[in-house]
Write an enzyme that holds these catalytic residues in place. Structure first.
Site, PDB file in Angstrom:
ATOM      1  N   ALA A  41       0.827  -1.208   0.000  1.00 10.26           N
ATOM      2  CA  ALA A  41       0.000   0.000   0.000  1.00 10.26           C
ATOM      3  C   ALA A  41       0.858   1.254   0.000  1.00 10.26           C
ATOM      4  CB  ALA A  41      -0.934  -0.011   1.207  1.00 10.26           C
ATOM      5  N   SER A  88      -0.116   3.827  -2.793  1.00 14.57           N
ATOM      6  CA  SER A  88      -1.018   4.821  -3.385  1.00 14.57           C
ATOM      7  C   SER A  88      -2.064   5.325  -2.394  1.00 14.57           C
ATOM      8  CB  SER A  88      -1.749   4.232  -4.596  1.00 14.57           C
ATOM      9  OG  SER A  88      -0.830   3.774  -5.533  1.00 14.57           O
ATOM     10  N   GLU A  89      -2.402   6.590  -2.571  1.00 15.65           N
ATOM     11  CA  GLU A  89      -3.445   7.230  -1.757  1.00 15.65           C
ATOM     12  C   GLU A  89      -4.396   7.973  -2.690  1.00 15.65           C
ATOM     13  OE1 GLU A  89      -1.556   9.770   1.102  1.00 15.65           O
ATOM     14  OE2 GLU A  89      -0.599   8.074   2.130  1.00 15.65           O
ATOM     15  N   GLY A 125      -0.661   9.201  -6.228  1.00 13.14           N
ATOM     16  CA  GLY A 125      -0.498   8.040  -7.106  1.00 13.14           C
ATOM     17  C   GLY A 125       0.849   8.143  -7.792  1.00 13.14           C
ATOM     18  N   ILE A 132      -5.746  -0.950  -3.361  1.00 16.85           N
ATOM     19  CA  ILE A 132      -4.705  -1.892  -2.940  1.00 16.85           C
ATOM     20  C   ILE A 132      -5.044  -3.333  -3.357  1.00 16.85           C
ATOM     21  CG2 ILE A 132      -3.291  -2.700  -0.975  1.00 16.85           C
ATOM     22  CD1 ILE A 132      -3.060   0.376  -1.846  1.00 16.85           C
ATOM     23  N   ARG A 174     -11.219 -18.308 -40.050  1.00 11.33           N
ATOM     24  CA  ARG A 174     -12.285 -17.409 -40.507  1.00 11.33           C
ATOM     25  C   ARG A 174     -12.081 -17.055 -41.986  1.00 11.33           C
ATOM     26  NH1 ARG A 174     -17.431 -15.709 -39.442  1.00 11.33           N
ATOM     27  NH2 ARG A 174     -17.727 -13.570 -40.188  1.00 11.33           N
ATOM     28  N   GLU A 182       1.706   0.218 -10.777  1.00 16.24           N
ATOM     29  CA  GLU A 182       3.165   0.198 -10.536  1.00 16.24           C
ATOM     30  C   GLU A 182       3.869   1.264 -11.386  1.00 16.24           C
ATOM     31  OE1 GLU A 182       5.069  -3.406  -9.581  1.00 16.24           O
ATOM     32  OE2 GLU A 182       3.185  -4.441  -9.154  1.00 16.24           O
ATOM     33  N   SER A 235       2.541   4.669 -17.741  1.00 20.52           N
ATOM     34  CA  SER A 235       3.529   4.762 -18.833  1.00 20.52           C
ATOM     35  C   SER A 235       4.253   6.107 -18.788  1.00 20.52           C
ATOM     36  CB  SER A 235       2.836   4.586 -20.187  1.00 20.52           C
ATOM     37  OG  SER A 235       2.379   3.259 -20.296  1.00 20.52           O
TER      38      SER A 235
HETATM   39  C1  LIG Z   1      -6.587  -2.021 -10.352  1.00 17.70           C
HETATM   40  C2  LIG Z   1      -5.538  -1.233  -9.666  1.00 17.70           C
HETATM   41  C3  LIG Z   1      -4.685  -1.869  -8.768  1.00 17.70           C
HETATM   42  C4  LIG Z   1      -3.711  -1.123  -8.089  1.00 17.70           C
HETATM   43  N1  LIG Z   1      -2.958  -1.752  -7.147  1.00 17.70           N
HETATM   44  C5  LIG Z   1      -2.162  -0.994  -6.326  1.00 17.70           C
HETATM   45  C6  LIG Z   1      -1.496  -1.585  -5.219  1.00 17.70           C
HETATM   46  O1  LIG Z   1      -1.571  -2.790  -4.981  1.00 17.70           O
HETATM   47  N2  LIG Z   1      -0.772  -0.780  -4.392  1.00 17.70           N
HETATM   48  C7  LIG Z   1      -0.637   0.549  -4.615  1.00 17.70           C
HETATM   49  O2  LIG Z   1       0.037   1.222  -3.834  1.00 17.70           O
HETATM   50  N3  LIG Z   1      -1.256   1.142  -5.677  1.00 17.70           N
HETATM   51  C8  LIG Z   1      -2.007   0.396  -6.532  1.00 17.70           C
HETATM   52  N4  LIG Z   1      -2.663   0.987  -7.586  1.00 17.70           N
HETATM   53  C9  LIG Z   1      -2.503   2.416  -7.807  1.00 17.70           C
HETATM   54  C10 LIG Z   1      -1.737   2.749  -9.074  1.00 17.70           C
HETATM   55  O3  LIG Z   1      -0.367   2.466  -8.900  1.00 17.70           O
HETATM   56  C11 LIG Z   1      -2.012   4.233  -9.407  1.00 17.70           C
HETATM   57  O4  LIG Z   1      -3.356   4.295  -9.865  1.00 17.70           O
HETATM   58  C12 LIG Z   1      -1.067   4.787 -10.425  1.00 17.70           C
HETATM   59  O5  LIG Z   1       0.228   4.887  -9.903  1.00 17.70           O
HETATM   60  C13 LIG Z   1      -1.500   6.165 -10.938  1.00 17.70           C
HETATM   61  O6  LIG Z   1      -1.824   7.003  -9.883  1.00 17.70           O
HETATM   62  P1  LIG Z   1      -3.233   7.833  -9.914  1.00 17.70           P
HETATM   63  O7  LIG Z   1      -4.304   6.836 -10.200  1.00 17.70           O
HETATM   64  O8  LIG Z   1      -3.329   8.620  -8.674  1.00 17.70           O
HETATM   65  O9  LIG Z   1      -3.102   8.770 -11.177  1.00 17.70           O
HETATM   66  P2  LIG Z   1      -2.437  10.239 -11.188  1.00 17.70           P
HETATM   67  O10 LIG Z   1      -1.130  10.201 -10.530  1.00 17.70           O
HETATM   68  O11 LIG Z   1      -3.457  11.204 -10.697  1.00 17.70           O
HETATM   69  O12 LIG Z   1      -2.216  10.445 -12.738  1.00 17.70           O
HETATM   70  C14 LIG Z   1      -3.267  10.844 -13.626  1.00 17.70           C
HETATM   71  C15 LIG Z   1      -2.641  10.965 -15.025  1.00 17.70           C
HETATM   72  O13 LIG Z   1      -1.646  11.999 -15.034  1.00 17.70           O
HETATM   73  C16 LIG Z   1      -0.412  11.472 -15.465  1.00 17.70           C
HETATM   74  N5  LIG Z   1       0.673  12.129 -14.747  1.00 17.70           N
HETATM   75  C17 LIG Z   1       0.764  12.347 -13.418  1.00 17.70           C
HETATM   76  N6  LIG Z   1       1.895  13.002 -13.114  1.00 17.70           N
HETATM   77  C18 LIG Z   1       2.544  13.180 -14.283  1.00 17.70           C
HETATM   78  C19 LIG Z   1       3.786  13.785 -14.648  1.00 17.70           C
HETATM   79  N7  LIG Z   1       4.619  14.302 -13.729  1.00 17.70           N
HETATM   80  N8  LIG Z   1       4.117  13.822 -15.968  1.00 17.70           N
HETATM   81  C20 LIG Z   1       3.305  13.282 -16.897  1.00 17.70           C
HETATM   82  N9  LIG Z   1       2.125  12.704 -16.621  1.00 17.70           N
HETATM   83  C21 LIG Z   1       1.749  12.642 -15.327  1.00 17.70           C
HETATM   84  C22 LIG Z   1      -0.480   9.987 -15.145  1.00 17.70           C
HETATM   85  O14 LIG Z   1       0.448   9.238 -15.924  1.00 17.70           O
HETATM   86  C23 LIG Z   1      -1.924   9.693 -15.478  1.00 17.70           C
HETATM   87  O15 LIG Z   1      -2.056   9.527 -16.865  1.00 17.70           O
HETATM   88  C24 LIG Z   1      -3.582   0.249  -8.332  1.00 17.70           C
HETATM   89  C25 LIG Z   1      -4.434   0.880  -9.260  1.00 17.70           C
HETATM   90  C26 LIG Z   1      -5.404   0.151  -9.903  1.00 17.70           C
HETATM   91  C27 LIG Z   1      -6.334   0.860 -10.845  1.00 17.70           C
END
Ligand SMILES: Cc1cc2nc3c(=O)[nH]c(=O)nc-3n(C[C@H](O)[C@H](O)[C@H](O)COP(=O)(O)OP(=O)(O)OC[C@H]3O[C@@H](n4cnc5c(N)ncnc54)[C@H](O)[C@@H]3O)c2cc1C
Length: 383
Positions: free
Chosen positions: A124, A126-127, A131, A159, A271, A366, A369
């Site tokens: 855990a 992410s918050e 993210g 998570i 097909r 994780e 892109s």
């Molecule tokens: C199904 C699922 C399982 C997950 N499992 C886990 C887990 O087990 N543990 C855990 O800790 N987390 C987990 N996550 C969280 C995941 O790692 C985050 O959703 C991810 O890192 C993106 O964070 P965010 O959703 O807050 O998006 P944001 O950080 O808000 O990003 C939104 C968009 O802006 C872009 N962006 C943000 N900052 C920049 C920048 N500086 N430059 C360019 N683009 C940028 C991002 O690439 C994205 O396209 C999970 C998420 C999902 C959906």
């Protein structure tokens, strides 16, 4: 090309292939449809040594390497990306940091049951508002009781495994003034910890057999022995963990891409349109040629990162490249597979529809892109 695998790696790959074909494939569509955690498959993976592949046998693992781990995850993800991520989280995000940073007592209490698959873990970081910017942690761990205990307050988001896991490695801010050097890691039992509650399971586009949810911490009190590593070392541990985790997600993406390619080839030969198999239309040939080429390139990048990890070399950009490329390959392959299947590709009757939905998450978790590109560029553009 002969990848020069060891006998052990080939055996692991073969075991994973047979398990995936015989036990995972028959129920994968149903797990997705029912959004069900495959407890029976996790129990079998435990028996096969898949829940702690790279962990030494003395700590409950299979004592294999990261290359073997990649081969196994690809085989499982080829049939079920959900089952693959359950395995990947437990291996890469939980067992690996416990093995590297845990004390003897922590390893005895947690690593042995986790790596042997008797317990399941989650990670855990992410918050709701942290993210991509993982350093912006709002979960606070305050020292209380004259320094003997920590009190944690905050929320963790998305998570994976949390609804079904036994323990979480959770990161929290112990000293806001120090920024990333003020983050610490904690090992927290998910069951029976007063103040720790879970949100409802997330409703997702894909990987629906994998459960995720929020974790709420309200005055959760933990002894100092719950610390993973030193105070302030948490961000380093979390990032080091993701270097390994991204190899697992790259391998998951390889499995999805391979499933899409194999289904496309089979369907294209069966097909017919305009009086001949669609495989004889150059437009279809080019699609499968691109899918196969990209899949091989992604696999080589993933195995390179795995090999570097096994050799104890720093592999931060290599893992990011593997995860970036393999996840984008999986998305292109799944998209083209749906196209090759035409209208049938849009129906849930064929696995390519699931591949298409499952592929998307590999570009997000994780590190998105965009974040992988930031990691790769930062490594190139340093002084
Ligand atoms: C199904 C699922 C399982 C997950 N499992 C886990 C887990 O087990 N543990 C855990 O800790 N987390 C987990 N996550 C969280 C995941 O790692 C985050 O959703 C991810 O890192 C993106 O964070 P965010 O959703 O807050 O998006 P944001 O950080 O808000 O990003 C939104 C968009 O802006 C872009 N962006 C943000 N900052 C920049 C920048 N500086 N430059 C360019 N683009 C940028 C991002 O690439 C994205 O396209 C999970 C998420 C999902 C959906």
């Amino acid at each position: 090309m002969d990848l020069d695998l060891t006998e052990e790696q080939r055996l692991l790959q073969q075991t994973a292939r047979e398990f995936a074909e015989r036990e995972v494939a028959p129920i994968a569509a149903k797990l997705d449809e029912e959004h069900r955690h495959p407890a029976e498959l996790v129990a079998r993976m435990a028996e096969l040594g898949f829940m702690g592949v790279g962990i030494p046998e003395e700590w409950g693992g299979a004592g294999m390497d990261t290359v073997g781990y990649v081969l196994a995850i690809e085989e499982i993800a080829r049939h079920c990306a959900s089952t693959a991520v359950i395995m990947s989280v437990n291996n890469s995000l939980v067992c690996d940091p416990l093995n590297k940073f845990g004390t003897e007592a922590q390893k005895r209490e947690w690593l042995i049951p986790l790596a042997s698959g008797k317990k399941l873990g989650c990670y855990a970081l992410s918050e709701p508002n942290a993210g991509s910017d993982a350093a912006a942690q709002k979960t606070i761990a305050t020292v209380v009781d004259g320094g003997d205990m920590f009190e944690l307050n905050g929320t963790k988001n998305f998570i994976t495994n949390a609804p079904v896991a036994d323990v979480v490695i959770l990161y929290a801010m112990t000293d806001q003034a120090k920024g990333v050097r003020g983050i610490s890691g904690f090992i927290i039992p998910l069951k029976g910890t007063p103040g720790l509650t879970l949100g409802p399971a997330d409703k997702k586009m894909g990987i629906r057999g994998s459960q995720s949810c929020q974790i709420f911490l309200d005055k959760v009190r933990l002894p100092r022995t719950a610390l993973l590593g030193e105070v302030g070392q948490g961000f380093k541990i979390a990032m080091n963990t993701l270097d390994g985790g991204r190899i697992g997600i790259a391998a998951q993406a390889l499995g999805i891409a391979r499933a899409a390619l194999e289904a496309s080839v089979k369907y294209a030969l069966e097909r017919e349109s305009f009086g001949k198999p669609i495989a004889q239309h150059q437009a279809i040939q080019w699609k499968v040629a691109d899918m196969a080429t990209e899949l091989d390139a992604a696999r080589l990048l993933t195995l390179r990162a795995a090999t570097m990890k096994d050799k104890g070399l720093r592999h931060t950009p290599e893992s990011a490249m593997a995860k970036l490329f393999a996840s984008e390959v999986a998305n292109r392959a799944a998209k083209e597979a749906v196209q090759i299947f035409g209208g049938y590709g849009y129906l849930a009757d064929y696995p390519v529809e699931r591949n298409y939905r499952d592929a998307k998450i590999t570009e997000i978790y994780e590190g998105t892109s965009e974040v992988q590109r930031i990691v790769i560029a930062a490594n190139l553009l340093k002084d």
